[in-house]
Design a protein around this motif. Structure first.
Motif, PDB file in Angstrom:
ATOM      1  N   VAL A  96       0.837  -1.201   0.000  1.00 16.51           N
ATOM      2  CA  VAL A  96       0.000   0.000   0.000  1.00 16.51           C
ATOM      3  C   VAL A  96       0.870   1.248   0.000  1.00 16.51           C
ATOM      4  O   VAL A  96       0.579   2.229  -0.701  1.00 16.51           O
ATOM      5  N   ARG A  97       1.957   1.226   0.766  1.00 17.27           N
ATOM      6  CA  ARG A  97       2.844   2.392   0.810  1.00 17.27           C
ATOM      7  C   ARG A  97       3.467   2.668  -0.554  1.00 17.27           C
ATOM      8  O   ARG A  97       3.719   3.819  -0.915  1.00 17.27           O
ATOM      9  N   GLY A 120      -0.551   2.669  -3.127  1.00 15.89           N
ATOM     10  CA  GLY A 120      -1.873   3.121  -2.729  1.00 15.89           C
ATOM     11  C   GLY A 120      -2.110   4.594  -3.019  1.00 15.89           C
ATOM     12  O   GLY A 120      -1.255   5.300  -3.554  1.00 15.89           O
ATOM     13  N   SER A 121      -3.296   5.056  -2.647  1.00 13.48           N
ATOM     14  CA  SER A 121      -3.620   6.475  -2.781  1.00 13.48           C
ATOM     15  C   SER A 121      -2.755   7.276  -1.806  1.00 13.48           C
ATOM     16  O   SER A 121      -2.108   6.713  -0.924  1.00 13.48           O
ATOM     17  N   SER A 153      -3.552   9.224   0.701  1.00 13.85           N
ATOM     18  CA  SER A 153      -3.939   9.068   2.105  1.00 13.85           C
ATOM     19  C   SER A 153      -3.592   7.680   2.622  1.00 13.85           C
ATOM     20  O   SER A 153      -3.124   7.519   3.758  1.00 13.85           O
ATOM     21  N   HIS A 154      -3.797   6.644   1.800  1.00 15.28           N
ATOM     22  CA  HIS A 154      -3.467   5.290   2.223  1.00 15.28           C
ATOM     23  C   HIS A 154      -1.961   5.113   2.364  1.00 15.28           C
ATOM     24  O   HIS A 154      -1.489   4.400   3.267  1.00 15.28           O
ATOM     25  N   ARG A 155      -1.181   5.733   1.482  1.00 17.27           N
ATOM     26  CA  ARG A 155       0.283   5.660   1.613  1.00 17.27           C
ATOM     27  C   ARG A 155       0.733   6.283   2.924  1.00 17.27           C
ATOM     28  O   ARG A 155       1.636   5.775   3.590  1.00 17.27           O
ATOM     29  N   ALA A 157      -0.101   3.767   5.759  1.00 15.34           N
ATOM     30  CA  ALA A 157       0.786   2.605   5.703  1.00 15.34           C
ATOM     31  C   ALA A 157       2.193   2.970   6.151  1.00 15.34           C
ATOM     32  O   ALA A 157       2.841   2.224   6.901  1.00 15.34           O
ATOM     33  N   THR A 169     -11.228   7.929   6.911  1.00  9.63           N
ATOM     34  CA  THR A 169     -10.185   7.405   6.032  1.00  9.63           C
ATOM     35  C   THR A 169      -9.444   6.251   6.706  1.00  9.63           C
ATOM     36  O   THR A 169      -9.098   5.257   6.064  1.00  9.63           O
ATOM     37  N   ARG A 226     -11.696   3.241   6.471  1.00 11.79           N
ATOM     38  CA  ARG A 226     -11.704   2.717   5.096  1.00 11.79           C
ATOM     39  C   ARG A 226     -10.399   1.985   4.789  1.00 11.79           C
ATOM     40  O   ARG A 226     -10.402   0.938   4.115  1.00 11.79           O
ATOM     41  N   PHE A 227      -9.298   2.511   5.280  1.00 14.24           N
ATOM     42  CA  PHE A 227      -7.999   1.861   5.085  1.00 14.24           C
ATOM     43  C   PHE A 227      -8.017   0.457   5.688  1.00 14.24           C
ATOM     44  O   PHE A 227      -7.577  -0.516   5.053  1.00 14.24           O
ATOM     45  N   ASP A 249     -10.049  -1.812   3.546  1.00 12.96           N
ATOM     46  CA  ASP A 249      -9.431  -2.067   2.240  1.00 12.96           C
ATOM     47  C   ASP A 249      -8.294  -3.086   2.317  1.00 12.96           C
ATOM     48  O   ASP A 249      -7.982  -3.742   1.322  1.00 12.96           O
TER      49      ASP A 249
END
Length: 295
Positions: free
Chosen positions: A25-26, A29-30, A32-34, A37, A65, A68-69, A72
């Protein structure tokens, strides 16, 4: 990973199933997700104790968020993700805690100098367990094929960079040590010639240099490959690197120990030397050339 070897907690965590998910993910990912992570990979222990609001504040995202992370990456809730984080860390820490307890018991009866030597032995043992058998060969082949190899180490890491440069010069087309007289400004000037097909090797140990990170970012913008030799998966150079070699650097008094870093440098050079017959011939030729200058 070879059975029976001791592996530092952060390395074991990154190599766990959850650690690999977070690393993916890092990397892909998007935004925000990065961010989330990256925070969890740098602060896994803290992540097991934070409420969702505290985690959101630390990652500078909303609580929605964070939720959601968690979903996901396969968890029913933030709480479930936090529990999995704690369980993964507990498993990762067991062999490390045994090693630390053993070292602490021995240190109690040692002088400061002997304790330092014991820590050096532990760093070597941990470093030996931090690599798969193939990783040194992969990095050696990358360096061997490079048009130019740039080597960077700032501060205390500069002596390690000089050592690596001297070892590489007989076996590579062109090797440039960046941190010579003139410091960062001269290093930046050298890098303007960098392009795809080149390799930058960065040695980065506590205390970490922010200039080293900026120069690595420039190398990536030029499509060069970045290899780092550093102490931990949470070290700042890891996210900027295509390949990472780990050398445990813990020390009770000094900012960091360079013993394991020297061992990794030697292991890398040996892997490069034996990677093809041409390098073995170069080694024999080098011995012949310098023989007249030795006593």
């Amino acid at each position: 990973m070879t059975a029976g070897r001791s592996v530092p907690t952060d390395v074991a965590f990154v190599q766990s199933a959850l650690g690999k998910v977070l690393a993916s993910v890092r990397a892909e990912g998007s935004a925000s997700h990065r961010s989330i992570a990256d925070y969890l990979m740098r602060n896994p222990m803290r992540g097991t104790a934070l409420k969702i609001e505290e985690m959101a504040e630390g990652c500078q995202v909303s609580t929605a968020t964070i939720s959601r992370f968690a979903r996901d990456i396969g968890f029913a809730s933030y709480g479930a993700m936090r529990s999995a984080l704690a369980e993964t860390l507990h498993t990762a820490m067991q062999p490390v805690e045994k090693l630390r307890t053993s070292i602490a018991r021995r240190k109690a009866s040692l002088s400061a100098g002997d304790a330092s030597l014991e820590q050096a032995k532990a760093n070597l043992a941990i470093t030996h367990g931090a690599h798969s058998p193939q990783v040194l060969d992969v990095v050696a082949n990358k360096i061997s094929r490079a048009r130019t190899v740039y080597v960077l180490g700032l501060g205390m890491s500069s002596c390690l960079a000089s050592m690596l440069t001297l070892h590489l010069q007989p076996f590579c087309q062109h090797v440039v040590e960046l941190a010579v007289a003139g410091g960062t400004e001269v290093a930046a000037g050298q890098l303007v010639h960098m392009r795809r097909g080149d390799v930058l090797v960065v040695l980065s140990f506590p205390r970490y240099s922010s200039d080293a990170m900026r120069l690595a970012q420039f190398a990536r913008s030029q499509k060069a490959s970045v290899v780092s030799i550093t102490d931990s998966p949470s070290a700042p150079m890891v996210s900027l690197s295509d390949h990472v070699l780990y050398a445990s650097s813990s020390h009770g008094v000094l900012p960091s120990s360079g013993v394991a870093a020297v061992a990794v440098i030697e292991a890398l050079v040996v892997s490069l030397m034996v990677s093809n017959k041409a390098n073995l011939k170069k080694a024999a030729r080098l011995n012949d050339v310098i023989a007249d200058y030795l006593v």
